[in-house]
Design an enzyme around this catalytic site. Structure first.
Site, PDB file in Angstrom:
ATOM      1  N   LYS A  22      57.561   0.409  64.818  1.00 20.20           N
ATOM      2  CA  LYS A  22      56.224   0.684  64.712  1.00 20.20           C
ATOM      3  C   LYS A  22      55.328  -0.595  64.660  1.00 20.20           C
ATOM      4  O   LYS A  22      54.468  -0.830  65.642  1.00 20.20           O
ATOM      5  CB  LYS A  22      55.864   1.571  63.608  1.00 20.20           C
ATOM      6  CG  LYS A  22      54.357   1.553  63.184  1.00 20.20           C
ATOM      7  CD  LYS A  22      53.954   2.226  61.778  1.00 20.20           C
ATOM      8  CE  LYS A  22      54.151   1.435  60.695  1.00 20.20           C
ATOM      9  NZ  LYS A  22      52.988   0.635  60.204  1.00 20.20           N
ATOM     10  N   ASN A  23      55.943  -1.470  63.797  1.00 23.30           N
ATOM     11  CA  ASN A  23      55.021  -2.858  63.619  1.00 23.30           C
ATOM     12  C   ASN A  23      55.145  -3.600  64.984  1.00 23.30           C
ATOM     13  O   ASN A  23      54.084  -4.333  64.939  1.00 23.30           O
ATOM     14  CB  ASN A  23      55.572  -3.368  62.384  1.00 23.30           C
ATOM     15  CG  ASN A  23      55.046  -2.765  61.176  1.00 23.30           C
ATOM     16  OD1 ASN A  23      54.231  -1.851  61.291  1.00 23.30           O
ATOM     17  ND2 ASN A  23      55.518  -2.990  60.030  1.00 23.30           N
ATOM     18  N   ARG A  93      44.873  -0.210  59.885  1.00 19.89           N
ATOM     19  CA  ARG A  93      44.359  -1.558  59.547  1.00 19.89           C
ATOM     20  C   ARG A  93      44.789  -2.568  60.666  1.00 19.89           C
ATOM     21  O   ARG A  93      44.196  -3.400  60.926  1.00 19.89           O
ATOM     22  CB  ARG A  93      45.190  -1.918  58.247  1.00 19.89           C
ATOM     23  CG  ARG A  93      44.833  -3.485  57.684  1.00 19.89           C
ATOM     24  CD  ARG A  93      45.775  -3.553  56.491  1.00 19.89           C
ATOM     25  NE  ARG A  93      45.813  -5.004  56.329  1.00 19.89           N
ATOM     26  CZ  ARG A  93      44.911  -5.653  55.717  1.00 19.89           C
ATOM     27  NH1 ARG A  93      43.850  -5.043  55.359  1.00 19.89           N
ATOM     28  NH2 ARG A  93      44.885  -7.065  55.547  1.00 19.89           N
ATOM     29  N   CYS A 117      43.639  -2.078  51.125  1.00 16.63           N
ATOM     30  CA  CYS A 117      44.323  -0.643  51.314  1.00 16.63           C
ATOM     31  C   CYS A 117      45.338  -0.418  50.030  1.00 16.63           C
ATOM     32  O   CYS A 117      45.095  -1.346  49.213  1.00 16.63           O
ATOM     33  CB  CYS A 117      44.864  -0.525  52.607  1.00 16.63           C
ATOM     34  SG  CYS A 117      46.612  -0.606  52.608  1.00 16.63           S
ATOM     35  N   ARG A 122      44.148  -6.907  50.550  1.00 19.36           N
ATOM     36  CA  ARG A 122      44.956  -7.680  51.576  1.00 19.36           C
ATOM     37  C   ARG A 122      43.808  -8.481  52.358  1.00 19.36           C
ATOM     38  O   ARG A 122      43.046  -7.886  53.309  1.00 19.36           O
ATOM     39  CB  ARG A 122      45.707  -6.552  52.508  1.00 19.36           C
ATOM     40  CG  ARG A 122      46.551  -5.778  52.036  1.00 19.36           C
ATOM     41  CD  ARG A 122      47.187  -4.537  52.378  1.00 19.36           C
ATOM     42  NE  ARG A 122      48.131  -4.885  53.456  1.00 19.36           N
ATOM     43  CZ  ARG A 122      48.747  -3.841  54.508  1.00 19.36           C
ATOM     44  NH1 ARG A 122      48.718  -2.535  54.035  1.00 19.36           N
ATOM     45  NH2 ARG A 122      49.706  -4.242  55.312  1.00 19.36           N
ATOM     46  N   ASP A 125      42.127 -13.861  55.116  1.00 22.88           N
ATOM     47  CA  ASP A 125      41.711 -15.549  55.298  1.00 22.88           C
ATOM     48  C   ASP A 125      42.367 -16.366  56.199  1.00 22.88           C
ATOM     49  O   ASP A 125      41.924 -17.365  56.934  1.00 22.88           O
ATOM     50  CB  ASP A 125      41.590 -16.100  53.836  1.00 22.88           C
ATOM     51  CG  ASP A 125      42.883 -15.956  53.124  1.00 22.88           C
ATOM     52  OD1 ASP A 125      43.574 -14.747  53.155  1.00 22.88           O
ATOM     53  OD2 ASP A 125      43.439 -16.923  52.475  1.00 22.88           O
ATOM     54  N   ASP A 305      58.638  -3.560  52.595  1.00 21.76           N
ATOM     55  CA  ASP A 305      58.724  -2.091  53.245  1.00 21.76           C
ATOM     56  C   ASP A 305      59.911  -1.173  52.776  1.00 21.76           C
ATOM     57  O   ASP A 305      59.935  -0.067  53.145  1.00 21.76           O
ATOM     58  CB  ASP A 305      58.365  -1.948  54.851  1.00 21.76           C
ATOM     59  CG  ASP A 305      57.023  -2.401  55.204  1.00 21.76           C
ATOM     60  OD1 ASP A 305      56.295  -2.538  54.204  1.00 21.76           O
ATOM     61  OD2 ASP A 305      56.607  -2.585  56.370  1.00 21.76           O
ATOM     62  N   ILE A 327      55.314  -9.637  47.615  1.00 22.57           N
ATOM     63  CA  ILE A 327      54.347  -9.568  48.629  1.00 22.57           C
ATOM     64  C   ILE A 327      53.141  -9.118  48.322  1.00 22.57           C
ATOM     65  O   ILE A 327      52.085  -9.648  48.800  1.00 22.57           O
ATOM     66  CB  ILE A 327      55.351  -9.018  49.994  1.00 22.57           C
ATOM     67  CG1 ILE A 327      56.599  -9.452  50.044  1.00 22.57           C
ATOM     68  CG2 ILE A 327      54.189  -9.190  51.150  1.00 22.57           C
ATOM     69  CD1 ILE A 327      56.798 -10.844  50.619  1.00 22.57           C
ATOM     70  N   ARG A 397      52.442   8.220  59.613  1.00 16.80           N
ATOM     71  CA  ARG A 397      51.799   7.061  60.392  1.00 16.80           C
ATOM     72  C   ARG A 397      53.127   6.320  61.036  1.00 16.80           C
ATOM     73  O   ARG A 397      53.020   5.519  61.842  1.00 16.80           O
ATOM     74  CB  ARG A 397      51.108   6.152  59.338  1.00 16.80           C
ATOM     75  CG  ARG A 397      49.831   6.731  58.814  1.00 16.80           C
ATOM     76  CD  ARG A 397      49.202   5.656  57.734  1.00 16.80           C
ATOM     77  NE  ARG A 397      49.688   4.320  58.262  1.00 16.80           N
ATOM     78  CZ  ARG A 397      49.671   3.403  57.759  1.00 16.80           C
ATOM     79  NH1 ARG A 397      49.339   3.352  56.411  1.00 16.80           N
ATOM     80  NH2 ARG A 397      49.950   2.139  58.111  1.00 16.80           N
TER      81      ARG A 397
HETATM   82  C1  UD1 Z   1      53.006  -6.462  57.724  1.00 18.20           C
HETATM   83  C2  UD1 Z   1      53.252  -5.079  57.942  1.00 18.20           C
HETATM   84  C3  UD1 Z   1      53.498  -4.387  56.862  1.00 18.20           C
HETATM   85  C4  UD1 Z   1      54.496  -5.166  55.852  1.00 18.20           C
HETATM   86  C5  UD1 Z   1      53.898  -6.626  55.803  1.00 18.20           C
HETATM   87  C6  UD1 Z   1      54.644  -7.642  54.836  1.00 18.20           C
HETATM   88  C7  UD1 Z   1      52.212  -4.502  60.222  1.00 18.20           C
HETATM   89  C8  UD1 Z   1      51.301  -3.693  60.980  1.00 18.20           C
HETATM   90  N1  UD1 Z   1      52.473  -4.392  58.811  1.00 18.20           N
HETATM   91  O1  UD1 Z   1      51.566  -6.259  56.958  1.00 18.20           O
HETATM   92  O2  UD1 Z   1      54.309  -3.177  57.021  1.00 18.20           O
HETATM   93  O3  UD1 Z   1      54.369  -4.539  54.545  1.00 18.20           O
HETATM   94  O4  UD1 Z   1      53.751  -7.284  56.795  1.00 18.20           O
HETATM   95  O5  UD1 Z   1      55.938  -7.557  55.345  1.00 18.20           O
HETATM   96  O6  UD1 Z   1      53.243  -5.230  60.789  1.00 18.20           O
HETATM   97  N2  UD1 Z   1      47.583 -12.336  52.957  1.00 18.20           N
HETATM   98  C9  UD1 Z   1      46.775 -13.172  52.706  1.00 18.20           C
HETATM   99  N3  UD1 Z   1      45.835 -13.487  53.493  1.00 18.20           N
HETATM  100  C10 UD1 Z   1      46.009 -13.357  54.953  1.00 18.20           C
HETATM  101  C11 UD1 Z   1      46.996 -12.438  55.388  1.00 18.20           C
HETATM  102  C12 UD1 Z   1      47.893 -11.966  54.240  1.00 18.20           C
HETATM  103  O7  UD1 Z   1      46.511 -13.613  51.360  1.00 18.20           O
HETATM  104  O8  UD1 Z   1      45.012 -13.845  55.661  1.00 18.20           O
HETATM  105  C13 UD1 Z   1      48.557 -11.730  52.167  1.00 18.20           C
HETATM  106  C14 UD1 Z   1      48.571 -10.230  51.867  1.00 18.20           C
HETATM  107  O9  UD1 Z   1      47.626 -10.006  50.914  1.00 18.20           O
HETATM  108  C15 UD1 Z   1      49.917  -9.912  51.495  1.00 18.20           C
HETATM  109  C16 UD1 Z   1      51.039 -11.020  52.002  1.00 18.20           C
HETATM  110  O10 UD1 Z   1      49.682 -12.137  52.557  1.00 18.20           O
HETATM  111  O11 UD1 Z   1      50.052 -10.329  49.819  1.00 18.20           O
HETATM  112  C17 UD1 Z   1      51.656 -10.573  53.308  1.00 18.20           C
HETATM  113  O12 UD1 Z   1      50.680 -10.051  54.183  1.00 18.20           O
HETATM  114  P1  UD1 Z   1      51.270  -9.924  55.637  1.00 18.20           P
HETATM  115  O13 UD1 Z   1      52.441 -10.444  55.873  1.00 18.20           O
HETATM  116  O14 UD1 Z   1      50.057 -10.522  56.257  1.00 18.20           O
HETATM  117  O15 UD1 Z   1      50.937  -8.299  55.734  1.00 18.20           O
HETATM  118  P2  UD1 Z   1      50.360  -7.274  57.106  1.00 18.20           P
HETATM  119  O16 UD1 Z   1      50.405  -8.103  58.182  1.00 18.20           O
HETATM  120  O17 UD1 Z   1      49.152  -6.754  56.419  1.00 18.20           O
END
Ligand code: UD1
Length: 430
Positions: A22-23, A93, A117, A122, A125, A305, A327, A397
């Site tokens: 999915k991702n 998202r 969420c 999340r 930045d 996950d 995470i 989902r």
């Molecule tokens: C993706 C996956 C999700 C998985 C996660 C971690 C998809 C669609 N979703 O979510 O299933 O649980 O990776 O493996 O692929 N963060 C920041 N700033 C940013 C971006 C992220 O601080 O700009 C933080 C987030 O709040 C979180 C951490 O970094 O604490 C990891 O987030 P991220 O790897 O970005 O997760 P997603 O891409 O949202």
């Protein structure tokens, strides 16, 4: 409201085919609009998230045609709108991948700020920092992230935090930027690599995906491609855990065992047998499992996950286990539901202290999010008497045909439309 009803206690036995990731699909489908030629994507899972993203792509003018349940043809030549609708981002998202894709192709994109969420705050930045490093002007206006540039130029980005989403979004924005982009402290997840392979099939020049440093040499344009998405690591892991929790014997087929090593290693450690072959992994559990410690980490560490699923297993294991979530800051909400089933778990901050109980008892529980929902189903499959999981829209989902696949392994599970229909089904329990 639709529900899953199940009666546990049956060891699950047999083989299960794992679908496309999915991702990876979410990133690859979004990236497919970056050429004006037609792209064919195979092994797309038929789940709510991918379907909502495709609807968002159609809403801006992309042609999206499913030629069979798992194959999609996409043509982005008629895109006439660079603003993504709030409804799509509210539902999923990952619609924000269209920010990187549209910015990379048209140098302009507007996407509603994805709200916090249910995994905790999340932030985005790092996405914004990456776009700015490529020369884009990025501002938040009226709840939208507006990113624009007259031209994008390669840049150097050091991610302050390992982020799957930011790595993917910045990679998409950079493929057609002028010159070289370097992303340091990049995410190494299999779906990051899959997206890079897909973009390279479309003519991009990306090196180093799967390591900490990704180097992208910009190309003027991308072209058509045919691509099959990798198998879903988390769906596979969930069925491996289903074998563990029901003392069953399941072979997950059509997988990349390397992607599952972090999960296999934990299952071995707690007393399962795990056999790997070229594209399958068999998990056998014959006895009560042992306690352990788990800390979620970016790939190749133990995936966040899979955190709810392993917690549910450890809830039935011998002794005291510790699970640390590193995470996300709010990923133990399902524990209250598990406690209704008799689990003995205390959550302190980002740590769960789990004292194994001999059995769960069936209860009415709610899925608080996708993976926790699947974990509650696993708990139900191990519980005595009837368990009803509601809010299954979250589970749908990301899991295609979840109850059907479990049923083929011998589970007593049914999807029912509402409480009234629930009364009519019988699993031999009152
Ligand atoms: C993706 C996956 C999700 C998985 C996660 C971690 C998809 C669609 N979703 O979510 O299933 O649980 O990776 O493996 O692929 N963060 C920041 N700033 C940013 C971006 C992220 O601080 O700009 C933080 C987030 O709040 C979180 C951490 O970094 O604490 C990891 O987030 P991220 O790897 O970005 O997760 P997603 O891409 O949202």
């Amino acid at each position: 409201m639709e529900l899953y009803a199940m009666k546990g206690g049956v060891p699950l036995v047999g083989e299960v085919e794992i679908g496309g990731a999915k991702n990876a699909a979410l990133a690859i489908l979004a990236a497919a609009i970056m050429t004006d030629e037609t792209v064919t994507v195979e092994n797309v899972p038929d789940v709510r998230d991918t379907n909502v993203l495709m609807a968002a792509m159609e809403s801006v003018g992309a042609m999206v045609v499913k030629t069979d349940r798992h194959t999609v043809k996409i043509n982005g030549s008629k895109i006439d709108n660079l603003v993504i609708d709030d409804e799509h981002i509210k539902k999923i998202r990952a619609s924000y991948y269209l920010l990187g894709a549209l910015l990379g192709k048209y140098k302009h994109a507007e996407v509603p700020l994805p709200g916090g969420c249910n995994l905790g705050t999340r932030a985005i930045d790092q996405h914004i920092k990456g776009f700015r490093a490529l020369g884009a002007d990025v501002r938040v206006e009226h709840g939208f992230v507006v990113a624009e540039a007259t031209k994008l130029k390669g840049g150097h980005i050091f991610m302050d935090k390992v982020s799957v989403g930011a790595t993917i979004n910045v990679m998409m924005a950079a493929v057609m930027a002028e010159g070289r982009t370097t992303i340091e402290n990049a995410a190494k997840e299999p779906h990051v690599v899959d997206l890079a392979n897909f973009l390279n099939c479309m003519g991009a020049n990306i090196k180093g995906a799967g390591t900490d440093v990704i180097r992208i040499n910009g190309v003027p344009k991308l072209h058509k491609a045919e691509y099959a998405i990798i198998p879903d690591q988390i769906e596979a892991g969930t069925f491996m855990m289903a074998a563990a929790i029901t003392k069953g014997d399941i072979t997950v087929k059509n997988v990349i065992p390397k992607h599952l090593e972090c999960i296999s290693a934990k299952l071995l450690e707690i007393g399962c047998e795990v056999e790997e072959s070229d594209d399958a992994v068999r998990v056998v559990a014959t006895k009560r499992l042992n306690n352990t410690q788990v800390k979620t980490l970016p790939y190749p560490g133990f995936p966040t996950d899979m955190q709810p699923q392993i917690t549910v297993i450890l809830g039935l294991s011998e002794g005291i286990s510790i699970v640390t979530e590193s995470i996300f800051d709010n990923r133990f909400k399902y524990v209250d539901e598990l406690i209704k089933m008799g689990a003995d778990i205390k959550v302190e901050g980002n740590t769960a202290i789990i004292t194994g109980v001999p059995r769960y008892s069936g209860a009415n529980v709610s899925a608080p999010d996708l993976r926790a929902g699947a974990a509650l189903v696993l708990a139900g499959l191990a519980a005595e008497s009837l368990t009803v999981v509601d809010d299954i829209k979250y589970i749908e989902r990301g899991y295609e045909d979840f109850p059907e696949k479990l049923k083929n392994l011998g589970a007593q599970i049914a999807k029912v439309r509402d409480q009234k229909e629930l009364k009519r089904i019988e699993f031999g329990v009152s």
